[in-house]
Design an enzyme around this catalytic site. Structure first.
Site, mmCIF file in Angstrom:
data_model
loop_
_atom_site.group_PDB
_atom_site.id
_atom_site.type_symbol
_atom_site.label_atom_id
_atom_site.label_comp_id
_atom_site.label_asym_id
_atom_site.label_seq_id
_atom_site.Cartn_x
_atom_site.Cartn_y
_atom_site.Cartn_z
ATOM 1 N N TRP A 101 21.791 18.733 6.506
ATOM 2 C CA TRP A 101 22.765 19.595 5.832
ATOM 3 C C TRP A 101 22.868 19.278 4.357
ATOM 4 O O TRP A 101 22.927 20.183 3.513
ATOM 5 C CB TRP A 101 24.128 19.523 6.526
ATOM 6 C CG TRP A 101 24.076 20.107 7.906
ATOM 7 C CD1 TRP A 101 24.271 19.445 9.084
ATOM 8 C CD2 TRP A 101 23.764 21.467 8.261
ATOM 9 N NE1 TRP A 101 24.109 20.310 10.149
ATOM 10 C CE2 TRP A 101 23.803 21.545 9.676
ATOM 11 C CE3 TRP A 101 23.464 22.621 7.529
ATOM 12 C CZ2 TRP A 101 23.550 22.739 10.368
ATOM 13 C CZ3 TRP A 101 23.212 23.803 8.216
ATOM 14 C CH2 TRP A 101 23.257 23.849 9.602
ATOM 15 N N ASP A 170 31.062 17.873 2.169
ATOM 16 C CA ASP A 170 30.954 18.765 3.328
ATOM 17 C C ASP A 170 31.502 18.003 4.529
ATOM 18 O O ASP A 170 30.935 16.993 4.943
ATOM 19 C CB ASP A 170 29.474 19.130 3.532
ATOM 20 C CG ASP A 170 29.225 19.984 4.774
ATOM 21 O OD1 ASP A 170 30.175 20.244 5.536
ATOM 22 O OD2 ASP A 170 28.054 20.383 4.972
ATOM 23 N N LYS A 194 32.974 23.909 14.001
ATOM 24 C CA LYS A 194 32.661 22.650 14.663
ATOM 25 C C LYS A 194 33.946 22.050 15.249
ATOM 26 O O LYS A 194 34.002 21.746 16.421
ATOM 27 C CB LYS A 194 32.023 21.656 13.678
ATOM 28 C CG LYS A 194 30.850 22.210 12.886
ATOM 29 C CD LYS A 194 29.569 22.312 13.693
ATOM 30 C CE LYS A 194 28.558 23.260 13.093
ATOM 31 N NZ LYS A 194 27.930 22.804 11.859
HETATM 32 C C1 LIG Z 1 27.003 23.385 10.883
HETATM 33 C C2 LIG Z 1 27.037 22.738 9.575
HETATM 34 C C3 LIG Z 1 26.797 23.454 8.384
HETATM 35 C C4 LIG Z 1 26.451 24.924 8.372
HETATM 36 O O1 LIG Z 1 27.557 25.665 8.714
HETATM 37 P P1 LIG Z 1 27.536 27.266 8.718
HETATM 38 O O2 LIG Z 1 28.985 27.579 8.857
HETATM 39 O O3 LIG Z 1 26.707 27.685 9.884
HETATM 40 O O4 LIG Z 1 26.990 27.733 7.438
HETATM 41 C C5 LIG Z 1 26.885 22.781 7.191
HETATM 42 N N1 LIG Z 1 27.190 21.470 7.149
HETATM 43 C C6 LIG Z 1 27.406 20.748 8.266
HETATM 44 C C7 LIG Z 1 27.739 19.310 8.145
HETATM 45 C C8 LIG Z 1 27.341 21.362 9.506
HETATM 46 O O5 LIG Z 1 27.568 20.640 10.614
#
Ligand SMILES: *Cc1c(COP(=O)(O)O)cnc(C)c1O
Length: 359
Positions: A101, A170, A194
């Site tokens: 990511w 993030d 998530k």
């Molecule tokens: C799933 C995830 C993403 C991507 O998320 P989307 O909402 O599908 O764009 C980005 N960063 C992390 C850490 C993730 O687990």
């Protein structure tokens, strides 16, 4: 009705009581005679849902008044672009690449400026977090970017980097899993699917002075944070139903004792699983011990055939979505906030039996 234990990395398990409440309100939301899905986003009922969601989130995370909370469609991935676009001054962007990511975010930033990878753990197949004390920051960086919990590799930062530039994190896969000191960050953001709610939205918590004051002529209006900050995130139609469910999850977390309570429950679950993995002769966890995630737990056996057999057998036992991501192989158990302790106990019991019958 048979509910399974769902170990999916995302979209992922939600608290059962939240789903039940939503079901009860499906046809008639509190005397409005309609579902939240059918409601104008300009209605008083929805405005209240939105405002309460923000207020509860602020309370949970102790968000100071000089930070804005933005509800943004486009997921975490859209923020990979929005971050450099909104924060660009010198055009130098520092990144730590600790998994897929942060790698994707780093590559995207390269479209908009001089994105620099200060450290990477690619040499160890991202099984660890690079040493943040050894980072050589760029003197003129607009920000330092990290992915605090790498969902695929199951690592989280054991400590935060100390940098002068604003820290951008993030937190998609560790959102609201434990207390967080918002003031250490310039931007905290994540997709909600998530650990917070259904897919369809990212939440961006951003220090007010980092939001560009003027219209950015070259940046699409829906990528400018100002558009959201100035309009209660309702410049256009927001993801209403997702906001509604997230609001219910915030209230559920408050009832678990807030983020302190959440952390305690998450540590109990993770300890149960890691303790077993550390004692097992069949299964092996793949992330470095000091950097292990509380949320995503990848593990392997010594053979692909055995891994496949385990995934198949676990599914038959009502333990779903344990197949690992293709870049790590093996298995991954995502044990987010809403995964009950009983789910992790069931998993560990199943693994013990599987191990005993394959000794
Ligand atoms: C799933 C995830 C993403 C991507 O998320 P989307 O909402 O599908 O764009 C980005 N960063 C992390 C850490 C993730 O687990």
């Amino acid at each position: 009705m048979a509910r399974v234990y769902n170990f999916s990395a995302g979209p992922a398990v939600l608290p059962e009581s939240v789903l039940e409440e939503a079901a009860a309100e499906m046809l008639d939301y509190r005397g409005t005679g309609m579902s939240v899905m059918e409601m104008s986003h300009r209605s008083a009922a929805f405005q209240q849902i939105r405002d309460e969601a923000e207020a509860d989130l602020r309370e949970l995370m102790s968000i100071p008044g000089n930070y804005k909370v933005l509800f943004v469609q486009g997921g975490a991935t859209m923020q990979f672009s929005a971050i450099p676009l909104n924060l660009k001054k010198s055009g130098v962007f520092d990144y730590v690449v600790s998994g897929s990511w942060s790698k994707k975010a780093f590559e995207e930033a390269g479209r908009f400026g001089d994105a620099r990878c200060l450290a990477s753990s690619k040499d160890g197949n991202f099984s660890y977090v690079p040493d943040v004390d050894a980072l050589a920051y760029s003197s003129d960086a607009d920000y330092l970017y990290i992915c605090q919990n790498e969902t695929i590799y199951g690592t989280r930062y054991p400590k935060l980097p100390e940098c002068d530039a604003p820290l951008v994190a993030d937190v998609s896969s560790c959102f609201l899993s434990e207390p967080i000191d918002v003031e250490r960050y310039g931007v905290i953001y994540g997709g909600v699917q998530k650990n917070v709610g259904p897919a369809g939205m990212a939440i961006v918590v951003v220090r007010e002075d980092l939001i560009p004051e003027d219209d950015l002529k070259d940046v699409p209006i829906m990528l400018q944070w100002r558009t959201y900050a100035d309009n209660d995130s309702m410049y256009n139609t927001p993801p209403c139903y997702t906001i509604y469910i997230c609001g219910k999850v915030f209230k559920w977390i408050k009832a678990q004792g807030g983020l302190e309570g959440m952390k305690k429950l998450n540590e109990e679950k993770a300890t149960l699983l890691y303790d077993y993995l550390d004692s097992s002769t069949l299964f092996k966890p793949t992330a470095r011990k000091e950097d292990r995630s509380l949320m995503n737990v990848p593990f392997v056996t010594e053979s692909d055939e055995l891994d496949a057999e385990f995934v198949k057998a676990s599914k038959a036992a009502g333990l779903e979505n344990l197949k690992g991501h293709r870049s790590v192989g093996g298995m991954r158990a995502s044990i987010y906030n809403a995964m009950p302790q009983a789910g992790v106990e069931a998993l560990v019991d199943f693994m013990r039996d599987f191990e005993a019958s394959h000794a």
